[in-house]
Design a protein around this motif. Sequence first.
Motif, short mmCIF file in Angstrom:
data_model
loop_
_atom_site.label_atom_id
_atom_site.label_comp_id
_atom_site.label_asym_id
_atom_site.label_seq_id
_atom_site.Cartn_x
_atom_site.Cartn_y
_atom_site.Cartn_z
N VAL A 177 0.86 -1.18 0.00
CA VAL A 177 0.00 0.00 0.00
C VAL A 177 0.89 1.23 0.00
O VAL A 177 1.75 1.38 0.87
CB VAL A 177 -0.93 0.03 1.24
N TYR A 178 0.72 2.09 -0.99
CA TYR A 178 1.46 3.34 -1.09
C TYR A 178 0.52 4.47 -0.67
O TYR A 178 -0.53 4.66 -1.28
CB TYR A 178 1.92 3.59 -2.53
N LEU A 179 0.88 5.17 0.40
CA LEU A 179 0.08 6.30 0.88
C LEU A 179 0.70 7.58 0.34
O LEU A 179 1.90 7.83 0.54
CB LEU A 179 0.06 6.33 2.41
N GLN A 180 -0.10 8.40 -0.33
CA GLN A 180 0.38 9.63 -0.95
C GLN A 180 -0.56 10.77 -0.59
O GLN A 180 -1.75 10.56 -0.39
CB GLN A 180 0.45 9.46 -2.47
N GLY A 181 0.00 11.97 -0.50
CA GLY A 181 -0.81 13.14 -0.20
C GLY A 181 -0.24 13.97 0.93
O GLY A 181 0.97 13.94 1.18
N CYS A 182 -1.12 14.67 1.63
CA CYS A 182 -0.71 15.64 2.64
C CYS A 182 -1.45 15.41 3.95
O CYS A 182 -2.67 15.22 3.95
CB CYS A 182 -1.02 17.06 2.16
N VAL A 183 -0.70 15.44 5.03
CA VAL A 183 -1.27 15.31 6.37
C VAL A 183 -0.80 16.48 7.21
O VAL A 183 0.28 17.04 6.96
CB VAL A 183 -0.87 13.97 7.04
N PRO A 184 -1.56 16.87 8.24
CA PRO A 184 -1.14 18.01 9.06
C PRO A 184 -0.02 17.69 10.05
O PRO A 184 0.63 18.60 10.55
CB PRO A 184 -2.42 18.40 9.79
N SER A 185 0.23 16.39 10.32
CA SER A 185 1.27 16.05 11.31
C SER A 185 1.87 14.68 11.03
O SER A 185 1.24 13.82 10.40
CB SER A 185 0.66 16.04 12.72
N ARG A 186 3.08 14.48 11.51
CA ARG A 186 3.75 13.18 11.39
C ARG A 186 2.97 12.12 12.17
O ARG A 186 2.90 10.96 11.78
CB ARG A 186 5.20 13.31 11.90
#
Length: 175
Positions: free
Chosen positions: A118-127
């Motif tokens: 599973v490849y997770l791509q995109g933007c998150v607000p925190s680690r």
Amino acid sequence: MPLRLRRAAPGALLAMACAAAIASPEKKNWFDDPFFQVSSGARGCPVPEGPLYTAEERRSQMHARLERGTSCWLEGKCSDSNAYRYDKVLAPKVQAALGAVPGVKRASVWAVVQRRWVYLQGCVPSRALAQRLTQAARAVPDVELVVDDLMIGTHGKPSYALAPPRTETSPRRKE
């Protein structure tokens, strides 16, 4: 603008569009790899291209995909003789697991599922959210590996290939 220039403008635009189409070969999801968006809460997040390949890239990947898919079975890690056959069954389970992670609605996240990876791509607000998403995907039975390609915030250069910018004449891609 003079009348002759106004008449020539549509033809020039058409010629430019044709030249652009010739310059960049068509890309498709030739292998029908699952690619889906989990959330869209981070405005301005670079949109991943997904598992799209040119016909030439498809030809060069075919042998490697056959070999990788079979090696899972030969090593005793898969009950199926092709690891890619798990993907369509895994995708909805991964999507549900990721969608249940608290805080995911504040992120823009896409996933690609290929040979139990599973490849997770995109933007998150925190680690911390990136880690929770990775753990949620990893906890889905039959997922072998999770690759975290998530960016913190929406600025910077992502590690994944980008979708081409949409234009008014571009058809909407199914995500």
